[in-house]
Design a protein around this motif. Structure first.
Motif, PDB file in Angstrom:
ATOM      1  N   UNK A   3       0.831  -1.197   0.000  1.00  0.00           N
ATOM      2  CA  UNK A   3       0.000   0.000   0.000  1.00  0.00           C
ATOM      3  C   UNK A   3       0.873   1.258   0.000  1.00  0.00           C
ATOM      4  N   UNK A   4       1.860   1.270   0.852  1.00  0.00           N
ATOM      5  CA  UNK A   4       2.731   2.438   0.969  1.00  0.00           C
ATOM      6  C   UNK A   4       3.483   2.677  -0.341  1.00  0.00           C
ATOM      7  N   UNK A   5       3.986   1.601  -0.942  1.00  0.00           N
ATOM      8  CA  UNK A   5       4.775   1.740  -2.171  1.00  0.00           C
ATOM      9  C   UNK A   5       3.906   2.182  -3.344  1.00  0.00           C
ATOM     10  N   UNK A   6       2.733   1.602  -3.494  1.00  0.00           N
ATOM     11  CA  UNK A   6       1.835   1.973  -4.597  1.00  0.00           C
ATOM     12  C   UNK A   6       1.420   3.433  -4.475  1.00  0.00           C
ATOM     13  N   UNK A   7       1.059   3.850  -3.272  1.00  0.00           N
ATOM     14  CA  UNK A   7       0.646   5.242  -3.061  1.00  0.00           C
ATOM     15  C   UNK A   7       1.780   6.211  -3.361  1.00  0.00           C
ATOM     16  N   UNK A   8       3.001   5.821  -2.988  1.00  0.00           N
ATOM     17  CA  UNK A   8       4.149   6.694  -3.240  1.00  0.00           C
ATOM     18  C   UNK A   8       4.384   6.861  -4.734  1.00  0.00           C
ATOM     19  N   UNK A   9       4.234   5.789  -5.488  1.00  0.00           N
ATOM     20  CA  UNK A   9       4.446   5.888  -6.942  1.00  0.00           C
ATOM     21  C   UNK A   9       3.345   6.725  -7.595  1.00  0.00           C
ATOM     22  N   UNK A  10       2.105   6.505  -7.205  1.00  0.00           N
ATOM     23  CA  UNK A  10       0.991   7.258  -7.790  1.00  0.00           C
ATOM     24  C   UNK A  10       1.127   8.752  -7.491  1.00  0.00           C
ATOM     25  N   UNK A  11       1.599   9.080  -6.306  1.00  0.00           N
ATOM     26  CA  UNK A  11       1.731  10.492  -5.917  1.00  0.00           C
ATOM     27  C   UNK A  11       2.844  11.200  -6.682  1.00  0.00           C
ATOM     28  N   UNK A  12       3.920  10.471  -7.025  1.00  0.00           N
ATOM     29  CA  UNK A  12       5.080  11.117  -7.654  1.00  0.00           C
ATOM     30  C   UNK A  12       5.866  10.088  -8.465  1.00  0.00           C
ATOM     31  N   UNK A  21       7.756  10.206 -11.182  1.00  0.00           N
ATOM     32  CA  UNK A  21       9.118  10.557 -11.577  1.00  0.00           C
ATOM     33  C   UNK A  21      10.069  10.575 -10.389  1.00  0.00           C
ATOM     34  N   UNK A  22       9.560  10.907  -9.218  1.00  0.00           N
ATOM     35  CA  UNK A  22      10.417  10.967  -8.039  1.00  0.00           C
ATOM     36  C   UNK A  22      10.447   9.682  -7.233  1.00  0.00           C
ATOM     37  N   UNK A  23       9.791   8.635  -7.751  1.00  0.00           N
ATOM     38  CA  UNK A  23       9.651   7.397  -6.983  1.00  0.00           C
ATOM     39  C   UNK A  23      10.961   6.614  -6.939  1.00  0.00           C
ATOM     40  N   UNK A  24      11.266   6.109  -5.774  1.00  0.00           N
ATOM     41  CA  UNK A  24      12.336   5.128  -5.601  1.00  0.00           C
ATOM     42  C   UNK A  24      11.827   4.035  -4.672  1.00  0.00           C
ATOM     43  N   UNK A  25      12.441   2.873  -4.778  1.00  0.00           N
ATOM     44  CA  UNK A  25      12.046   1.746  -3.934  1.00  0.00           C
ATOM     45  C   UNK A  25      12.340   2.068  -2.479  1.00  0.00           C
ATOM     46  N   UNK A  26      11.368   1.838  -1.634  1.00  0.00           N
ATOM     47  CA  UNK A  26      11.548   1.983  -0.188  1.00  0.00           C
ATOM     48  C   UNK A  26      12.323   0.764   0.298  1.00  0.00           C
ATOM     49  N   UNK A  27      13.594   0.932   0.551  1.00  0.00           N
ATOM     50  CA  UNK A  27      14.444  -0.204   0.916  1.00  0.00           C
ATOM     51  C   UNK A  27      14.082  -0.774   2.283  1.00  0.00           C
ATOM     52  N   UNK A  28      13.529   0.044   3.149  1.00  0.00           N
ATOM     53  CA  UNK A  28      13.093  -0.483   4.452  1.00  0.00           C
ATOM     54  C   UNK A  28      11.904  -1.423   4.261  1.00  0.00           C
ATOM     55  N   UNK A  29      10.985  -1.027   3.365  1.00  0.00           N
ATOM     56  CA  UNK A  29       9.863  -1.906   3.064  1.00  0.00           C
ATOM     57  C   UNK A  29      10.322  -3.203   2.435  1.00  0.00           C
ATOM     58  N   UNK A  30      11.295  -3.093   1.510  1.00  0.00           N
ATOM     59  CA  UNK A  30      11.845  -4.296   0.879  1.00  0.00           C
ATOM     60  C   UNK A  30      12.491  -5.205   1.919  1.00  0.00           C
ATOM     61  N   UNK A  31      13.262  -4.626   2.811  1.00  0.00           N
ATOM     62  CA  UNK A  31      13.952  -5.432   3.817  1.00  0.00           C
ATOM     63  C   UNK A  31      12.954  -6.155   4.717  1.00  0.00           C
ATOM     64  N   UNK A  32      11.838  -5.500   5.016  1.00  0.00           N
ATOM     65  CA  UNK A  32      10.816  -6.128   5.847  1.00  0.00           C
ATOM     66  C   UNK A  32      10.188  -7.323   5.114  1.00  0.00           C
ATOM     67  N   UNK A  33       9.897  -7.135   3.829  1.00  0.00           N
ATOM     68  CA  UNK A  33       9.373  -8.251   3.037  1.00  0.00           C
ATOM     69  C   UNK A  33      10.370  -9.407   2.996  1.00  0.00           C
ATOM     70  N   UNK A  34      11.630  -9.061   2.755  1.00  0.00           N
ATOM     71  CA  UNK A  34      12.655 -10.090   2.571  1.00  0.00           C
ATOM     72  C   UNK A  34      12.910 -10.860   3.856  1.00  0.00           C
TER      73      UNK A  34
END
Length: 649
Positions: free
Chosen positions: A270-279, A281-294
């Protein structure tokens, strides 16, 4: 495309009330779940899934929080389940979920019959992989397609553009290595079908890759035996690619997962999708979110086909991260036929002449089948290497051979027809129509649509349609099919019910090699020093997988590079032919047989069927002994050792 919060749907799984609440609270736009019957997660039915009253409460809860709720009705339905299914559909129409996910054509037919007006989504199990199938499904109120997992994002984008329907895509969780709806290993071996929500996951067993001719083990490393153990899908790092490809619904797999697992996955996406939709061109992967998934993953991750053909990195060869093994390899049944012997024959009238069909893969086998009494010869849609696919010239020669012997020649189409194959198939069918074979046998709704548009020929449905019940047969008949093929997962009692109730003539496969899975992975190339630019001849050899019960599963690669995994034992219903009253056609699957064996089998079955038609004793012990001795594999009764393919009532 200007994105907003409604551009993408985050779709979460729920196997119980706690998981539903977790998904909603974590930000899911929609939730999918199943009732106590008719869904693809039946293993832990006591503690998971929703009874009728809870389904109603779940819909009310979701709608109160602005969340859509979809109900999975996505398994195959056997004859004894049709009446309960009618009652269930009527109830769903009363409680009004936002959509129903379907696999079986019977549901499409029954929703029309009952006046159910809930939107329908095709389950991934319907194996919808080309735009031509969508044209047919639109006629039945389908509003969304859950596309096959073998589709790349570039193919998906074109698919979306051409169909105009919403696309749902599995982007996180457990994935099957076999093409959706085309794996019957669990159903045949255990009577618990993966197409009916009861898969015991033979793909998670250990296998050795061997040279089929010599038995030599080609991979000596014992830590690399989980040849089919696909890693879990994870598209978290590829959210921009998914959205820009036109995926509307981001589907998370996991209806057997606990609430805290669902909450974490949904919140992170949810956090990642919302971040991409909001911006964007400025979107980058949230590495903290990735680390939590991993750190909280079950298996390791892969993107499977989304970004291109997967290689050995998509497989968890060492098995170290498998969360659960559902079964162990066992010896396939031979003639364990106590149940089959006790079954009553089908109660249906026989024609004066029982029809024998044989599927073959070369001209020599066409001649062998015709000379020995085949009424119909199918020219196989897939031909296994090193044999070559049928040319138009060879098809013409086959038709001429058929005419010499009074044999119908029917051209089969491939089981899988992605965008490339559809382009080839369209041109092929136009050319075949000028040759005027006796008919076309198709393997999916898309090739059915093309066959009807490109030819004037009668069209049959092959076993890959997963024909389980008479309502699905009605659907096929209404859509122009002249004969259907019974599913290879149906036990004899269920075949009996299908034949006795079907308005459509039914063919039954009574002998031959058959496939447990069809996969778009090159298993030999993953294990051997292979490069298609250096040593393409390496995949022309015949390989096999040997499981821990010692059973040998032949690997066959077709002209499209797909691998067909055969059962260790071939089917043989020769001793039981008197039970198959009213069957429209008896088929021998001989495309993996040499012409000489094809001829001998055709002759033996022709003699037996003619004696049955004359009311005489038909079983010839010498012929039966020769069948058991001469084939490339041992013989058995497959799923017919069970009273039924276990249902979901």
């Amino acid at each position: 495309m200007i994105l907003n919060r409604k551009s993408v749907e985050l779709l979460a799984p729920a196997g119980n009330w706690e998981a539903l609440v977790a998904a909603v609270e974590a930000g899911a736009d929609a939730v999918y779940l199943g009732g106590k019957h008719f869904n693809m997660r039946m293993h832990r039915n006591k503690e998971t899934n929703f009874d009728d009253e809870m389904l109603k409460k779940a819909i009310e809860y979701a709608h109160a929080h602005g969340v859509q709720l979809y109900i999975t009705l996505n398994n195959l339905i056997s004859v004894e389940e049709v009446e309960p299914l009618k009652r269930y559909l009527t109830y769903l129409n009363e409680i009004r979920p936002d959509a129903i996910l379907v696999q079986d054509f019977a549901v499409l037919e029954l929703t029309r019959e009952l006046g159910v007006d809930i939107p329908l989504h095709t389950s991934v199990m319907m194996n919808t992989h080309n735009e031509h199938a969508i044209k047919k499904l639109k006629e039945y109120g389908i509003t969304r397609i859950v596309v096959g997992r073998e589709m790349t994002l570039s193919e998906l984008a074109l698919f979306k553009e051409r169909t105009g329907l919403e696309i749902e895509y599995f982007m996180h969780g457990d994935m099957c290595i076999a093409e959706s709806g085309q794996c019957i290993h669990s159903g045949v071996l255990f009577g618990q079908s993966g197409n009916r929500g009861r898969c015991l996951k033979p793909c998670r067993w250990q296998y050795k890759l061997i040279d089929e001719a010599t038995g030599e083990v080609l991979d000596k490393d014992d830590r690399q035996d989980y040849k089919l153990a696909l890693k879990d899908m994870c598209m978290y790092r590829n959210i921009p690619e998914l959205i820009q490809a036109g995926v509307f619904s981001f589907k998370i797999e996991g209806r057997m997962r606990p609430a805290d697992f669902v909450r974490r996955i949904v919140a992170t996406y949810r956090k990642a999708i919302d971040a991409y939709i909001a911006d964007p061109m400025g979107y980058t992967v949230d590495e903290a979110g990735w680390q939590d998934l991993y750190e909280n993953r079950a298996r390791d991750f892969t993107t499977t086909f989304a970004l291109g053909q997967p290689d050995e990195r998509a497989i968890g060869f060492d098995g170290s991260r498998e969360p659960r093994f559902f079964s162990n390899a066992v010896e396939e049944p031979g003639f364990q036929d106590e149940i089959l012997k006790a079954e009553e024959p089908i109660q249906a009238d026989n024609p004066a002449h029982r029809t024998l069909a044989v599927q073959v893969s070369d001209l020599a086998a066409v001649r062998a089948a015709c000379e020995n009494g085949a009424d119909t010869v199918y020219l196989a849609g897939e031909v296994f290497k090193p044999k070559k696919p049928w040319t138009l010239k060879e098809i013409g020669e086959a038709i001429a051979i058929g005419r010499e012997h009074g044999t119908r020649i029917v051209v089969s189409t491939p089981r899988t027809t992605m965008r490339r194959e559809c382009g080839e198939l369209e041109q092929f069918l136009h050319a075949v129509d000028t040759l005027q074979p006796a008919g076309i046998m198709v393997s999916n709704l898309g090739s059915l649509k093309l066959a009807q548009e490109c030819t004037s020929l009668p069209v049959q449905a092959d076993f890959s349609f997963n024909l389980f019940n008479h309502m699905a047969a009605t659907f096929l008949q209404k859509n122009g099919i002249v004969m259907g093929t019974a599913s290879l997962e149906l036990a004899f009692e269920q075949v009996k019910g299908l034949v006795e109730n079907s308005p459509l003539p039914i063919e039954v496969i009574v002998h031959g090699s058959y496939e447990s899975m069809i996969c778009d992975h090159n298993f030999a190339a993953m294990q051997l020093p292979y490069n298609h630019l250096d040593n393409p001849e390496l995949v022309e050899r015949r390989y096999a997988l040997r499981d821990t019960a010692g059973e040998i599963h032949s690997l066959r690669m077709d002209q499209f590079g797909r691998n067909h995994i055969l059962f260790a034992k071939d089917l043989c219903y020769y001793p039981y032919l008197e039970k198959f009253n009213g069957v429209a056609s008896f088929r021998i699957e001989a495309k993996d047989y040499e012409p000489e064996l094809t001829g001998r089998l055709t002759a033996a079955y022709r003699k037996a069927l003619d004696k049955l038609s004359a009311g005489e004793a038909y079983l010839d012990e010498a012929d039966f002994a020769a069948m058991q001795q001469d084939g490339p594999r041992k013989l058995g009764v497959g799923v017919y050792r069970f009273r039924q393919s276990q249902n979901s009532l």
